[in-house]
Design an enzyme around this catalytic site. Structure first.
Site, PDB file in Angstrom:
ATOM      1  N   SER A 160       0.830  -1.201   0.000  1.00  0.00           N
ATOM      2  CA  SER A 160       0.000   0.000   0.000  1.00  0.00           C
ATOM      3  C   SER A 160       0.863   1.249   0.000  1.00  0.00           C
ATOM      4  CB  SER A 160      -0.893   0.006   1.245  1.00  0.00           C
ATOM      5  OG  SER A 160      -0.090   0.286   2.376  1.00  0.00           O
ATOM      6  N   LYS A 161       0.197   2.360  -0.244  1.00  0.00           N
ATOM      7  CA  LYS A 161       0.877   3.646  -0.230  1.00  0.00           C
ATOM      8  C   LYS A 161       1.559   3.873   1.131  1.00  0.00           C
ATOM      9  CE  LYS A 161      -0.530   8.429   0.054  1.00  0.00           C
ATOM     10  NZ  LYS A 161       0.773   8.855   0.545  1.00  0.00           N
ATOM     11  N   ARG A 162       0.893   3.417   2.177  1.00  0.00           N
ATOM     12  CA  ARG A 162       1.464   3.611   3.517  1.00  0.00           C
ATOM     13  C   ARG A 162       2.815   2.898   3.675  1.00  0.00           C
ATOM     14  NH1 ARG A 162      -2.504   1.518   6.795  1.00  0.00           N
ATOM     15  NH2 ARG A 162      -3.962   1.974   5.133  1.00  0.00           N
ATOM     16  N   ASP A 203       5.389   5.081   2.122  1.00  0.00           N
ATOM     17  CA  ASP A 203       5.734   6.235   2.967  1.00  0.00           C
ATOM     18  C   ASP A 203       6.607   5.789   4.145  1.00  0.00           C
ATOM     19  OD1 ASP A 203       4.189   7.711   1.298  1.00  0.00           O
ATOM     20  OD2 ASP A 203       2.434   7.765   2.609  1.00  0.00           O
TER      21      ASP A 203
END
Ligand code: GLU
Length: 517
Positions: A274-276, A279
């Protein structure tokens, strides 16, 4: 033999995740391998989830990757609206095809494969809460439909009246009772599902006169003569419905073959990437940078400095490999060796280090001329401008230490401008009374060296000089590098000298002498 025609059918609900790019890539490779067509179709019938800019983002991302469609998007990067010889099935944006779907939905009602449902959003909401309170989930299916307000339960006159007078009814698929749907997936093999577990999906909505994903997707795949559907595994649960829709329409003879791709997994293998994760662990999950409506920025491979060829090569290998040791393939070479049979069934774990490895390899393969050009904007940011032939030589020296173009500067900034500062701890450690005068003397010798000014000769002459005087080689060299590069670690002294030349070297030595004493 049927012509191979595959499509990538994104919904413009946000930036395209790298998993989506991989789906597009596998479709593209499959089409090219079979000499067929790769089509882009925009599935934008869900107006609630529409995100401005997402469609352009998707097309720009595919374009950056070199995943160029044969149909659906023109040379200017616009989704095609009017049919032409090259784009015979236009429009390729489902919102522009809205008028065609209703008749297909009505056809299913007439054939007994679908029915009108009049339950309002409030009524269904109430059912849901009721079920929830009893610890259950409400499902509109073959059991509950007999207690709900639809054309299966209401008298014919009432149905006609409601169709005329109300405008929030829907057409739902009438899931056959207790039937086993037998399906084949090119990656997963044979699958069977009993219809008792499936719900009656909405196919078309009177309120906005739009089809849902399921109806539009099947109708368009049929009309566009799609031969294989290659998509993410999140669509596998919809496959029984899609099989039944082909049956209901009488299109089983030309039904596409299906291949569902496994997910991209987090680096630790636990769950969907995921994008998380990006990050948190410091890597992009999107091909291009994206700024959402709240102004939040998601980094992109392009802006992070990846070459599209490296990104594509890396993506192709996430869940597939051609067998053997070789890992570097251009997109055209990938198309030659790609096969769905070698796509793995399990999820593919993303590895950020491997992504960097691919970029490093592609950087190394690039001609120094090209790297020099790519470096120009990076140097401009530092206010540096140098002749092209100088840059070509510089990148040739530093490229083995670079993963990204910017590293050609960052790994050895002293190749492009004289150091103005010196690493303090290196100065403390190496710039000693007993050593630096020797280094300056060796420097004076080498900057007036009159042999050929190349790495080999300079290196040899310098070494011979220091050795002949029986000076401590390492200490003298460290001092010299400190003076020339601003730090005691870095590229070989002969490399640096050969590039910057005797005049510049001499100037740097004087600067160091004056600054560090
Ligand atoms: N519009 C669907 C998506 O966004 C397409 C699924 C399919 O390829 O059938 O993924």
């Amino acid at each position: 033999m049927r012509r191979t025609r595959v499509r990538f059918a994104p919904s413009p609900t946000g930036p395209l995740h790298m998993g989506g790019v991989r789906t597009a890539l596998y479709n593209y490779l499959f089409a090219k391998q079979h000499g067929g067509d790769f089509i882009i179709r925009i599935e934008d019938t869900d107006s609630h989830r529409f995100v401005p800019g997402a469609e352009q983002y998707i097309i720009e991302a595919l374009n950056w990757c070199g995943i160029i469609p044969d149909e659906g998007v023109d040379e200017n990067g616009q989704v095609v609206s009017a049919p032409s010889a090259r784009h015979p099935h236009a429009p390729y944006r489902q919102s522009e095809r809205r008028a065609i779907y209703r008749a297909y939905a009505e056809q299913l009602v007439a054939a007994g494969w679908a029915y009108y449902a009049f339950d309002s959003a409030e009524e269904l909401g109430a059912k849901r809460s009721e079920a929830e309170a009893a610890g259950q989930t409400f499902i509109y299916n073959q059991v509950s439909r007999l207690q709900l307000r639809n054309s299966l339960t209401l008298p014919a006159e009432e149905v006609s009246r409601l169709l005329e007078e109300t405008s929030d009814w829907t057409i739902r698929f009438k899931m056959p009772e207790d039937r086993v749907v037998a399906m084949d997936d090119l990656i997963r093999g044979h699958i069977e599902v009993n219809t008792a577990t499936l719900d009656d999906k909405v196919l078309w909505k009177r309120a906005d006169e739009l089809p849902t994903y399921h109806l539009a997707n099947i109708v368009d795949d049929h009309l566009m003569e799609i031969s294989e559907v290659i998509r993410g595994e999140e669509w596998l649960p919809s496959l029984p419905l899609h099989y039944l829709l082909y049956e209901a329409f009488g299109w089983t003879d030309t039904m596409p073959r299906f291949a569902h791709l496994s997910l991209l997994l987090k680096p630790d293998g636990k769950g969907k990437l995921s994008k998380r994760d990006g990050d948190r662990l410091g890597f992009p999950v999107f091909p291009l940078r994206w700024v959402n409506e709240a102004g939040e920025v998601s980094r992109g491979y392009r802006e992070d400095g990846y070459f599209p060829e490296a990104f594509v090569n890396m993506l192709a290998f996430l869940g597939w490999n051609p067998g053997g040791e070789r890992e570097l393939y251009t997109i055209d070479e990938l198309a030659e060796v790609f096969s769905l049979e070698r796509v793995i069934k399990s999820g593919a774990r993303f590895n950020a280090e491997k992504a960097k490895w691919f970029n490093k390899e592609y950087l190394r393969m690039k001609p120094d001329e090209q790297l020099a050009d790519l470096l120009v904007p990076v140097l401009e940011e530092h206010g540096i401008s140098l002749p092209k032939d100088y840059l070509v030589r510089a990148v040739g020296i530093v490229k083995d230490r670079a993963t990204f173009v910017r590293d050609l500067f960052d790994a050895a900034p002293y190749l492009y401008s004289a150091p103005k500062e010196f690493v303090e701890k290196d100065v403390a450690k190496f710039w000693k009374e007993e050593n630096y005068p020797l280094a300056l003397e060796a420097g004076a010798y080498i900057t007036s060296f009159d042999g050929p000014w190349d790495k080999e000769h300079i290196g040899q002459a310098l070494e011979d000089y220091i050795r002949s005087r029986e000076w401590p080689m390492g200490k003298v060299m460290n001092c010299l590098r400190l003076a020339l590069a601003g730090a005691s670690s870095g590229l070989g002294i002969a490399d640096i000298l050969s590039l910057i030349g005797p005049k510049e070297a001499s100037a740097r030595l004087s600067y160091a002498e004056n600054t560090l004493k």
